[in-house]
Design a protein around this motif. Structure first.
Motif, PDB file in Angstrom:
ATOM      1  N   ALA A   1       0.821  -1.216   0.000  1.00  0.00           N
ATOM      2  CA  ALA A   1       0.000   0.000   0.000  1.00  0.00           C
ATOM      3  C   ALA A   1       0.850   1.260   0.000  1.00  0.00           C
ATOM      4  O   ALA A   1       0.316   2.372  -0.103  1.00  0.00           O
ATOM      5  CB  ALA A   1      -0.918  -0.004   1.223  1.00  0.00           C
ATOM      6  N   GLY A   2       2.188   1.090   0.115  1.00  0.00           N
ATOM      7  CA  GLY A   2       3.066   2.258   0.152  1.00  0.00           C
ATOM      8  C   GLY A   2       2.891   3.059   1.427  1.00  0.00           C
ATOM      9  O   GLY A   2       2.909   4.289   1.401  1.00  0.00           O
ATOM     10  N   ALA A   3       2.727   2.345   2.578  1.00  0.00           N
ATOM     11  CA  ALA A   3       2.528   2.996   3.877  1.00  0.00           C
ATOM     12  C   ALA A   3       3.748   2.740   4.759  1.00  0.00           C
ATOM     13  O   ALA A   3       3.761   1.780   5.546  1.00  0.00           O
ATOM     14  CB  ALA A   3       1.258   2.453   4.544  1.00  0.00           C
ATOM     15  N   PRO A   4       4.791   3.571   4.652  1.00  0.00           N
ATOM     16  CA  PRO A   4       6.054   3.287   5.339  1.00  0.00           C
ATOM     17  C   PRO A   4       5.960   3.251   6.855  1.00  0.00           C
ATOM     18  O   PRO A   4       6.560   2.379   7.495  1.00  0.00           O
ATOM     19  CB  PRO A   4       6.988   4.402   4.862  1.00  0.00           C
ATOM     20  N   GLU A   5       5.234   4.179   7.473  1.00  0.00           N
ATOM     21  CA  GLU A   5       5.145   4.198   8.933  1.00  0.00           C
ATOM     22  C   GLU A   5       4.428   2.951   9.448  1.00  0.00           C
ATOM     23  O   GLU A   5       4.843   2.333  10.434  1.00  0.00           O
ATOM     24  CB  GLU A   5       4.426   5.466   9.404  1.00  0.00           C
ATOM     25  N   GLN A   6       3.366   2.584   8.781  1.00  0.00           N
ATOM     26  CA  GLN A   6       2.636   1.378   9.167  1.00  0.00           C
ATOM     27  C   GLN A   6       3.503   0.134   8.974  1.00  0.00           C
ATOM     28  O   GLN A   6       3.495  -0.781   9.802  1.00  0.00           O
ATOM     29  CB  GLN A   6       1.352   1.251   8.354  1.00  0.00           C
ATOM     30  N   ALA A   7       4.253   0.096   7.883  1.00  0.00           N
ATOM     31  CA  ALA A   7       5.136  -1.040   7.619  1.00  0.00           C
ATOM     32  C   ALA A   7       6.183  -1.176   8.719  1.00  0.00           C
ATOM     33  O   ALA A   7       6.460  -2.280   9.207  1.00  0.00           O
ATOM     34  CB  ALA A   7       5.808  -0.891   6.261  1.00  0.00           C
ATOM     35  N   ALA A   8       6.773  -0.051   9.130  1.00  0.00           N
ATOM     36  CA  ALA A   8       7.795  -0.086  10.186  1.00  0.00           C
ATOM     37  C   ALA A   8       7.195  -0.555  11.501  1.00  0.00           C
ATOM     38  O   ALA A   8       7.787  -1.389  12.208  1.00  0.00           O
ATOM     39  CB  ALA A   8       8.422   1.294  10.352  1.00  0.00           C
ATOM     40  N   ARG A   9       6.015  -0.033  11.862  1.00  0.00           N
ATOM     41  CA  ARG A   9       5.358  -0.444  13.116  1.00  0.00           C
ATOM     42  C   ARG A   9       5.014  -1.933  13.093  1.00  0.00           C
ATOM     43  O   ARG A   9       5.218  -2.650  14.074  1.00  0.00           O
ATOM     44  CB  ARG A   9       4.084   0.382  13.344  1.00  0.00           C
ATOM     45  N   THR A  10       4.482  -2.382  11.969  1.00  0.00           N
ATOM     46  CA  THR A  10       4.089  -3.787  11.856  1.00  0.00           C
ATOM     47  C   THR A  10       5.303  -4.705  11.929  1.00  0.00           C
ATOM     48  O   THR A  10       5.257  -5.765  12.561  1.00  0.00           O
ATOM     49  CB  THR A  10       3.333  -4.023  10.536  1.00  0.00           C
ATOM     50  N   ALA A  11       6.393  -4.296  11.292  1.00  0.00           N
ATOM     51  CA  ALA A  11       7.619  -5.098  11.330  1.00  0.00           C
ATOM     52  C   ALA A  11       8.157  -5.200  12.750  1.00  0.00           C
ATOM     53  O   ALA A  11       8.552  -6.284  13.203  1.00  0.00           O
ATOM     54  CB  ALA A  11       8.670  -4.494  10.403  1.00  0.00           C
ATOM     55  N   ARG A  12       8.170  -4.092  13.473  1.00  0.00           N
ATOM     56  CA  ARG A  12       8.660  -4.126  14.854  1.00  0.00           C
ATOM     57  C   ARG A  12       7.770  -5.008  15.728  1.00  0.00           C
ATOM     58  O   ARG A  12       8.277  -5.805  16.536  1.00  0.00           O
ATOM     59  CB  ARG A  12       8.738  -2.706  15.433  1.00  0.00           C
ATOM     60  N   ALA A  13       6.460  -4.880  15.575  1.00  0.00           N
ATOM     61  CA  ALA A  13       5.538  -5.704  16.362  1.00  0.00           C
ATOM     62  C   ALA A  13       5.727  -7.187  16.060  1.00  0.00           C
ATOM     63  O   ALA A  13       5.580  -8.041  16.942  1.00  0.00           O
ATOM     64  CB  ALA A  13       4.100  -5.283  16.079  1.00  0.00           C
ATOM     65  N   LEU A  14       6.066  -7.501  14.817  1.00  0.00           N
ATOM     66  CA  LEU A  14       6.301  -8.892  14.426  1.00  0.00           C
ATOM     67  C   LEU A  14       7.594  -9.424  15.022  1.00  0.00           C
ATOM     68  O   LEU A  14       7.647 -10.552  15.529  1.00  0.00           O
ATOM     69  CB  LEU A  14       6.343  -8.990  12.893  1.00  0.00           C
ATOM     70  N   LEU A  15       8.648  -8.617  14.975  1.00  0.00           N
ATOM     71  CA  LEU A  15       9.977  -9.099  15.350  1.00  0.00           C
ATOM     72  C   LEU A  15      10.288  -9.014  16.841  1.00  0.00           C
ATOM     73  O   LEU A  15      11.106  -9.785  17.355  1.00  0.00           O
ATOM     74  CB  LEU A  15      11.043  -8.297  14.588  1.00  0.00           C
ATOM     75  N   GLU A  16       9.650  -8.086  17.537  1.00  0.00           N
ATOM     76  CA  GLU A  16      10.066  -7.784  18.906  1.00  0.00           C
ATOM     77  C   GLU A  16       9.880  -8.926  19.908  1.00  0.00           C
ATOM     78  O   GLU A  16      10.796  -9.209  20.699  1.00  0.00           O
ATOM     79  CB  GLU A  16       9.341  -6.535  19.404  1.00  0.00           C
ATOM     80  N   PRO A  17       8.740  -9.628  19.940  1.00  0.00           N
ATOM     81  CA  PRO A  17       8.569 -10.666  20.971  1.00  0.00           C
ATOM     82  C   PRO A  17       9.636 -11.763  20.927  1.00  0.00           C
ATOM     83  O   PRO A  17      10.241 -12.100  21.958  1.00  0.00           O
ATOM     84  CB  PRO A  17       7.174 -11.224  20.663  1.00  0.00           C
ATOM     85  N   ALA A  18       9.894 -12.319  19.743  1.00  0.00           N
ATOM     86  CA  ALA A  18      10.901 -13.376  19.637  1.00  0.00           C
ATOM     87  C   ALA A  18      12.289 -12.826  19.917  1.00  0.00           C
ATOM     88  O   ALA A  18      13.139 -13.510  20.499  1.00  0.00           O
ATOM     89  CB  ALA A  18      10.855 -14.026  18.255  1.00  0.00           C
ATOM     90  N   THR A  19      12.514 -11.573  19.513  1.00  0.00           N
ATOM     91  CA  THR A  19      13.824 -10.960  19.760  1.00  0.00           C
ATOM     92  C   THR A  19      14.087 -10.865  21.252  1.00  0.00           C
ATOM     93  O   THR A  19      15.171 -11.214  21.736  1.00  0.00           O
ATOM     94  CB  THR A  19      13.889  -9.558  19.127  1.00  0.00           C
ATOM     95  N   LYS A  20      13.104 -10.378  22.004  1.00  0.00           N
ATOM     96  CA  LYS A  20      13.276 -10.272  23.460  1.00  0.00           C
ATOM     97  C   LYS A  20      13.490 -11.644  24.089  1.00  0.00           C
ATOM     98  O   LYS A  20      14.330 -11.802  24.985  1.00  0.00           O
ATOM     99  CB  LYS A  20      12.048  -9.593  24.069  1.00  0.00           C
ATOM    100  N   ALA A  21      12.726 -12.634  23.634  1.00  0.00           N
ATOM    101  CA  ALA A  21      12.874 -13.988  24.175  1.00  0.00           C
ATOM    102  C   ALA A  21      14.257 -14.550  23.880  1.00  0.00           C
ATOM    103  O   ALA A  21      14.895 -15.167  24.748  1.00  0.00           O
ATOM    104  CB  ALA A  21      11.797 -14.900  23.591  1.00  0.00           C
ATOM    105  N   LEU A  22      14.741 -14.322  22.658  1.00  0.00           N
ATOM    106  CA  LEU A  22      16.073 -14.811  22.286  1.00  0.00           C
ATOM    107  C   LEU A  22      17.155 -14.137  23.107  1.00  0.00           C
ATOM    108  O   LEU A  22      18.105 -14.785  23.566  1.00  0.00           O
ATOM    109  CB  LEU A  22      16.318 -14.569  20.787  1.00  0.00           C
ATOM    110  N   ILE A  23      17.028 -12.826  23.312  1.00  0.00           N
ATOM    111  CA  ILE A  23      18.037 -12.101  24.083  1.00  0.00           C
ATOM    112  C   ILE A  23      18.081 -12.608  25.519  1.00  0.00           C
ATOM    113  O   ILE A  23      19.151 -12.762  26.109  1.00  0.00           O
ATOM    114  CB  ILE A  23      17.769 -10.577  24.029  1.00  0.00           C
ATOM    115  N   GLU A  24      16.919 -12.884  26.099  1.00  0.00           N
ATOM    116  CA  GLU A  24      16.879 -13.425  27.462  1.00  0.00           C
ATOM    117  C   GLU A  24      17.606 -14.767  27.541  1.00  0.00           C
ATOM    118  O   GLU A  24      18.380 -15.019  28.469  1.00  0.00           O
ATOM    119  CB  GLU A  24      15.430 -13.587  27.921  1.00  0.00           C
TER     120      GLU A  24
END
Length: 245
Positions: free
Chosen positions: A212-235
């Motif tokens: 859709a060419g929505a950069p801010e939404q794309a960035a937010r969605t990407a962070r929401a997708l990646l963050e939970p597993a990232t935090k779990a892996l770091i722990e």
């Protein structure tokens, strides 16, 4: 009789791997000098041309400095090497290095949203039907997959297409090396990554935001997708670091 393919080994490649491992493990410290070509050839029982070729590769990788008529000196790879050493740093002597793994995971979280943002901007500019179709096809393949390791591979393919859409040579080369470092650990990471790669709806939403060419939404969605597993892996990785101490 079950026959296995014969792997043709490179002598210079073996020399390179042996010296690179010693440099990256710290056994050969920055500033140390290597034996002469003749001495290395005798010790390793290989030809001098094989040693010379290996040293040239080591120099190109930023691991040593080769000076004509002078000793070959070990460099600080932290200052001169590139991302190509990451896979070798991640697994040393058959063991996963927690600090290196943590760095890769952190880079993944920081780079992913920016790459998604760029993809939304540039895909919107180029109207690339090929990339759009690839994103949609990969999401559907992910949705149909049940095997946790195969799911991770589909997820990596999805991000591969996102990087294509971002049209950044720097992010492309970084992705290539991060992927090369990450792939050998797929089986070990499957339990932690299962929630992320099984979140098909999040991948669909991310693809939709990019398309859709929505950069801010794309960035937010990407962070929401990646963050939970990232935090779990770091722990998990920080726990492994504490055990090592």
């Amino acid at each position: 009789m079950a026959l296995q393919p014969v792997v043709k080994r490179s002598v210079s490649g073996d020399v390179f791997e042996q010296i690179a491992a010693d440099v990256l493990s710290g056994e050969l410290a920055p500033g140390a000098t290597l034996p002469s070509e003749r001495q290395l050839a005798e010790a390793l029982r290989v030809s001098r041309p094989a040693v010379r070729e290996a040293l040239q590769r080591l120099a190109a990788a930023g691991l040593v400095a080769v000076r004509q008529g002078d000793a070959t000196t070990v460099l600080d790879y932290r200052r001169g090497a590139g991302l190509e050493v990451l896979p070798r740093l991640l697994v040393q002597a058959g063991e996963l290095e927690p600090k290196v793994a943590r760095s890769i995971v952190e880079a993944r979280l920081h780079n992913g949203p920016k790459v998604a943002e760029l993809a939304a901007i540039r895909l919107g500019e180029t109207e690339s039907a090929t990339v759009r179709a690839a994103l949609d096809r990969t999401v559907e393949a992910l949705a149909a997959e049940q095997d946790p390791i195969a799911q991770q591979r589909h997820a990596m393919e999805f991000w591969d297409h996102v990087v294509d859409a971002a049209d950044s040579i720097v992010f492309r080369l970084m992705f290539n090396m991060l992927r090369a470092a990450y792939e050998p650990a797929l089986a070990a990471l499957a339990p932690i990554m299962s929630a992320e790669v099984g979140n098909v709806e999040a991948y669909r939403n991310l693809a939709a935001a990019i398309e859709a060419g929505a950069p801010e939404q794309a960035a937010r969605t990407a962070r929401a997708l990646l963050e939970p597993a990232t935090k779990a892996l770091i722990e998990v990785l920080e726990g492994a670091e504490n055990i090592e101490r």
